[in-house]
Design a protein around this motif. Sequence first.
Motif, PDB file in Angstrom:
ATOM      1  N   ARG A  59       0.811  -1.223   0.000  1.00 38.64           N
ATOM      2  CA  ARG A  59       0.000   0.000   0.000  1.00 38.64           C
ATOM      3  C   ARG A  59       0.844   1.272   0.000  1.00 38.64           C
ATOM      4  NH1 ARG A  59      -3.824  -3.149   3.145  1.00 38.64           N
ATOM      5  NH2 ARG A  59      -2.904  -2.429   5.104  1.00 38.64           N
TER       6      ARG A  59
ATOM      7  N   GLY B 234      -2.509   5.095  -3.433  1.00 32.75           N
ATOM      8  CA  GLY B 234      -3.289   6.091  -2.711  1.00 32.75           C
ATOM      9  C   GLY B 234      -4.741   5.656  -2.754  1.00 32.75           C
TER      10      GLY B 234
ATOM     11  N   VAL C 186      -8.751   6.632  -1.576  1.00 28.82           N
ATOM     12  CA  VAL C 186      -9.662   7.660  -1.063  1.00 28.82           C
ATOM     13  C   VAL C 186     -11.080   7.108  -1.096  1.00 28.82           C
ATOM     14  CG1 VAL C 186     -10.497  10.034  -1.265  1.00 28.82           C
ATOM     15  CG2 VAL C 186      -8.170   9.470  -2.006  1.00 28.82           C
TER      16      VAL C 186
ATOM     17  N   ALA D 175      -3.707  11.504  -0.116  1.00 29.36           N
ATOM     18  CA  ALA D 175      -3.344  10.336  -0.919  1.00 29.36           C
ATOM     19  C   ALA D 175      -2.211  10.656  -1.889  1.00 29.36           C
ATOM     20  CB  ALA D 175      -4.563   9.829  -1.686  1.00 29.36           C
TER      21      ALA D 175
ATOM     22  N   LEU E  99      -3.856   5.222  -7.933  1.00 31.90           N
ATOM     23  CA  LEU E  99      -4.830   5.898  -7.090  1.00 31.90           C
ATOM     24  C   LEU E  99      -6.159   5.155  -7.204  1.00 31.90           C
ATOM     25  CD1 LEU E  99      -4.894   8.449  -5.291  1.00 31.90           C
ATOM     26  CD2 LEU E  99      -5.630   9.747  -7.312  1.00 31.90           C
TER      27      LEU E  99
END
Length: 241
Positions: free
Chosen positions: A75, A79, A81, A149, A157
């Motif tokens: 991880r 990133g 979210v 992030a 992402l």
Amino acid sequence: MEVKSLRKTYGDRVVLDDVSLTVGAGDVICLIGSSGSGKSTLLRCLALLEEIDDGVIELDGREISDPLVDPREVRKSMGVVFQAYNLFPHLSVLANCTLAPRKVHGQSRAAAEAKARELLERFGLAEHLDKHPDRLSGGQQQRVALVRALCTDPELLLLDEITAALDPELVGDVLGIVRDLAAGGTTMVLATHEMAFARDVATKVCFLDGGRIIESGPPEQVLVEPEQPRTREFLRRVLPG
């Protein structure tokens, strides 16, 4: 990232069934589908926040779904979210954004703060860096979550319905940031209900139904001329007019 025949169950309930997906550098993959179709669970599996029951997830040619792999190390290159923001309420905006670069990536405080200040300025948040999350609007909190992030320079992402909890007038601001990131070459996989955004930004759209990818392809095909009846039915319900 390469996902091969991924399967995920909760008890007797199959949530993801034989899901395969390829994410190349610079791709923007939009996951669409009804609530409960498996979009969020797929993202959680990609982030190694859920254990899979079968299949393989590879990142840069390395199998990261192997139980022997440390998910915390994996991880570091991602990133993530979520729509719930998940900001630390007891920390300022700046502290939220510099925590992972300092504690996980070993950056100095000065370097982490310089990067965070640059991103907060870019996203119109410079005046809020000393505030705590409860002093911010929902749109501002979501932008902070995106900045947090990005502060670790992620290779990938993962965004899960990041506009779902926002008032309609704030959606455009957050999507504008994601649009800029896409234009800058950021590799993303995101679940979204914003069809117009998916049409404009995605390199590939995947329609999920019942835990399976029913149809995938470029947005002009999936969203304009879908081949599968189930995709057409879904789009009739969610697209205006």
